[in-house]
Design an enzyme around this catalytic site. Structure first.
Site, mmCIF file in Angstrom:
data_model
loop_
_atom_site.group_PDB
_atom_site.id
_atom_site.type_symbol
_atom_site.label_atom_id
_atom_site.label_comp_id
_atom_site.label_asym_id
_atom_site.label_seq_id
_atom_site.Cartn_x
_atom_site.Cartn_y
_atom_site.Cartn_z
ATOM 1 N N LYS A 65 17.497 7.395 7.060
ATOM 2 C CA LYS A 65 17.611 6.187 7.887
ATOM 3 C C LYS A 65 18.730 5.239 7.415
ATOM 4 O O LYS A 65 19.305 4.524 8.214
ATOM 5 C CB LYS A 65 16.278 5.435 7.905
ATOM 6 C CG LYS A 65 15.200 6.117 8.738
ATOM 7 C CD LYS A 65 13.943 5.264 8.780
ATOM 8 C CE LYS A 65 12.916 5.850 9.720
ATOM 9 N NZ LYS A 65 11.753 4.978 9.905
ATOM 10 N N ASP A 114 11.796 0.678 15.214
ATOM 11 C CA ASP A 114 10.483 0.527 14.575
ATOM 12 C C ASP A 114 9.853 -0.845 14.864
ATOM 13 O O ASP A 114 8.660 -0.945 15.156
ATOM 14 C CB ASP A 114 10.593 0.702 13.048
ATOM 15 C CG ASP A 114 10.587 2.170 12.638
ATOM 16 O OD1 ASP A 114 10.134 3.008 13.441
ATOM 17 O OD2 ASP A 114 11.046 2.470 11.522
ATOM 18 N N GLY A 158 9.135 -2.930 2.300
ATOM 19 C CA GLY A 158 10.089 -1.823 2.427
ATOM 20 C C GLY A 158 10.740 -1.808 3.809
ATOM 21 O O GLY A 158 10.772 -2.833 4.506
ATOM 22 N N SER A 180 6.505 18.051 13.222
ATOM 23 C CA SER A 180 6.881 16.789 13.865
ATOM 24 C C SER A 180 6.302 16.679 15.268
ATOM 25 O O SER A 180 6.287 17.633 16.043
ATOM 26 C CB SER A 180 8.398 16.683 13.932
ATOM 27 O OG SER A 180 8.753 15.537 14.645
HETATM 28 P P1 NAP Z 1 9.017 2.035 1.875
HETATM 29 O O1 NAP Z 1 10.348 1.587 2.347
HETATM 30 O O2 NAP Z 1 8.911 3.013 0.789
HETATM 31 O O3 NAP Z 1 8.204 0.689 1.450
HETATM 32 C C1 NAP Z 1 6.909 0.749 0.932
HETATM 33 C C2 NAP Z 1 6.452 -0.635 0.498
HETATM 34 O O4 NAP Z 1 5.109 -0.505 0.032
HETATM 35 C C3 NAP Z 1 7.257 -1.218 -0.649
HETATM 36 O O5 NAP Z 1 7.412 -2.607 -0.496
HETATM 37 C C4 NAP Z 1 6.411 -0.892 -1.861
HETATM 38 O O6 NAP Z 1 6.490 -1.829 -2.912
HETATM 39 C C5 NAP Z 1 5.019 -1.035 -1.279
HETATM 40 N N1 NAP Z 1 4.060 -0.279 -2.085
HETATM 41 C C6 NAP Z 1 3.956 1.067 -2.204
HETATM 42 N N2 NAP Z 1 2.959 1.392 -3.016
HETATM 43 C C7 NAP Z 1 2.412 0.216 -3.427
HETATM 44 C C8 NAP Z 1 1.348 -0.119 -4.302
HETATM 45 N N3 NAP Z 1 0.631 0.821 -4.927
HETATM 46 N N4 NAP Z 1 1.069 -1.441 -4.493
HETATM 47 C C9 NAP Z 1 1.783 -2.391 -3.873
HETATM 48 N N5 NAP Z 1 2.812 -2.140 -3.043
HETATM 49 C C10 NAP Z 1 3.125 -0.848 -2.827
HETATM 50 O O7 NAP Z 1 8.171 2.633 3.076
HETATM 51 P P2 NAP Z 1 8.227 2.227 4.626
HETATM 52 O O8 NAP Z 1 9.138 3.142 5.340
HETATM 53 O O9 NAP Z 1 8.445 0.765 4.705
HETATM 54 O O10 NAP Z 1 6.733 2.623 5.109
HETATM 55 C C11 NAP Z 1 5.637 1.843 4.722
HETATM 56 C C12 NAP Z 1 4.382 2.309 5.455
HETATM 57 O O11 NAP Z 1 4.554 2.168 6.859
HETATM 58 C C13 NAP Z 1 4.049 3.782 5.223
HETATM 59 O O12 NAP Z 1 2.653 3.917 5.141
HETATM 60 C C14 NAP Z 1 4.570 4.471 6.477
HETATM 61 O O13 NAP Z 1 3.859 5.645 6.774
HETATM 62 C C15 NAP Z 1 4.292 3.396 7.518
HETATM 63 N N6 NAP Z 1 5.185 3.494 8.695
HETATM 64 C C16 NAP Z 1 4.594 3.698 9.903
HETATM 65 C C17 NAP Z 1 5.394 3.775 11.037
HETATM 66 C C18 NAP Z 1 4.735 3.997 12.374
HETATM 67 O O14 NAP Z 1 5.435 4.341 13.341
HETATM 68 N N7 NAP Z 1 3.439 3.783 12.491
HETATM 69 C C19 NAP Z 1 6.789 3.666 10.931
HETATM 70 C C20 NAP Z 1 7.347 3.445 9.675
HETATM 71 C C21 NAP Z 1 6.528 3.362 8.546
HETATM 72 P P3 NAP Z 1 7.800 -2.066 -3.806
HETATM 73 O O15 NAP Z 1 8.772 -2.741 -2.913
HETATM 74 O O16 NAP Z 1 7.327 -2.921 -4.887
HETATM 75 O O17 NAP Z 1 8.242 -0.700 -4.264
#
Ligand code: NAP
Length: 298
Positions: free
Chosen positions: A74, A110, A136, A23
């Protein structure tokens, strides 16, 4: 890293996650305690799911000043909070806890981290048309904060699976509360996706497409629809530049990865705990080295 002495009054902060691996958060917060001359330490706790309840109860018992939460806690941590900030209540997930005299207050930093990272690149949000790919936890936090920043409209694309209707209802509620038009469309409708992207100012990849086993994939099929006046953001920061960002950059778009969001969400948590500022400009280069050369994670 230079360190301060640990004494009888050193305040403990930390992160609960599982798994936690390498981390970056301990570095960000410990360096910022040092920079601000604050007598505190931040540790990473790999909390097994069957020990989560005991870990949460230890916050008051051990007088931990504050915590970050990462996957998979979370949402699970919500029920332990005495109070929730407005955005945490709306998003239904927290990444930061403040222990104020044994009262636990949950926040979600976030969304504000996302917006600050765009502001740092001089991106205007008011009156802009935004497309979010994915719906998500991160997408919800981003959408909520975009509404607070008075964007013109938010269009969200999400796979038409069993959670589609639930997500539509959720964003309908957000739209009504925030008085900003938010519409959710099926991700599978490529014609509509391309049309909406063409008519937008800012496009944000909030899916996992572009990292891990999906590193060779892109969240849209046709990059030729992107124009050079558009801003393209990928919340992914590992790899540093996803295929999506590489392609958008070639089209002349202003591209931004998720590192700024990671740093600014941490800075916001630091400010909630201490009232002091995290000096992002001082630590950014070290963070990049740790992430892209030494392989740390958030
Ligand atoms: P999450 O709650 O699991 O949501 C992921 C979303 O992506 C869902 O809507 C999912 O669709 C969609 N998805 C996943 N695979 C897909 C595919 N093959 N085709 C179409 N849609 C797809 O995850 P999260 O926490 O929101 O995180 C999402 C992204 O943001 C990740 O890459 C994470 O690393 C990044 N993130 C970055 C930060 C930062 O500080 N930079 C902070 C948080 C998250 P469904 O709803 O249909 O399942």
């Amino acid at each position: 890293m230079e360190t301060q002495k640990i004494g009888g009054k050193t305040q403990l902060y930390g992160i609960f996650a599982h798994p936690i691996k390498h981390s970056l958060s301990p570095f960000l917060h410990n360096q910022s305690f040092l920079d601000n001359d604050i007598d505190a330490r931040y540790l990473a706790f790999d909390v097994e799911p069957n020990e989560f309840d005991a870990a949460m109860k230890s916050i008051q018992a051990l007088n931990i000043g504050g915590l970050n939460l990462s996957m998979p806690y979370k949402e699970k941590a919500l029920s332990y909070m005495d109070e929730l900030s407005p955005e945490a209540e709306f998003i239904g997930a927290i990444n930061t806890i403040l222990n104020r005299d044994d009262v636990l207050i949950g926040y979600n930093t976030d969304g504000i981290g996302f917006v600050r990272s765009l502001e740092a690149e001089n991106i205007q949000l008011a009156n802009q048309r935004v497309v979010l790919l994915g719906a998500g936890g991160a997408s919800k936090a981003v959408a909520y904060q975009l509404c607070q920043n008075h964007v013109k409209e938010i269009i969200i694309f999400k796979r038409k699976n069993r959670t589609f209707q639930e997500v539509c209802n959720y964003f309908k509620g957000m739209s009504e509360k925030c008085h900003i038009p938010i519409r959710v469309f099926p991700y599978e409708d490529h014609l509509n996706l391309n049309h909406k992207i063409k008519n937008s100012d800012i496009i944000v990849n909030c899916t996992n497409i572009g990292m891990g086993h999906l590193e060779e994939a892109m969240p849209i099929n046709d990059l030729s629809i992107l124009e050079k006046n558009q801003v393209v953001v990928d919340l992914i920061y590992q790899p540093q530049e996803t295929l999506f960002l590489k392609g958008a950059k070639k089209r002349g778009c202003h591209t931004i990865n998720g590192l700024g969001m990671l740093l600014y969400q941490a800075a916001e948590a630091f400010n909630i705990w201490t009232g002091s500022d995290m000096s992002i400009s001082n630590i950014e280069e070290t963070v990049k080295r740790k992430l892209y050369k030494e392989g740390s994670t958030s």
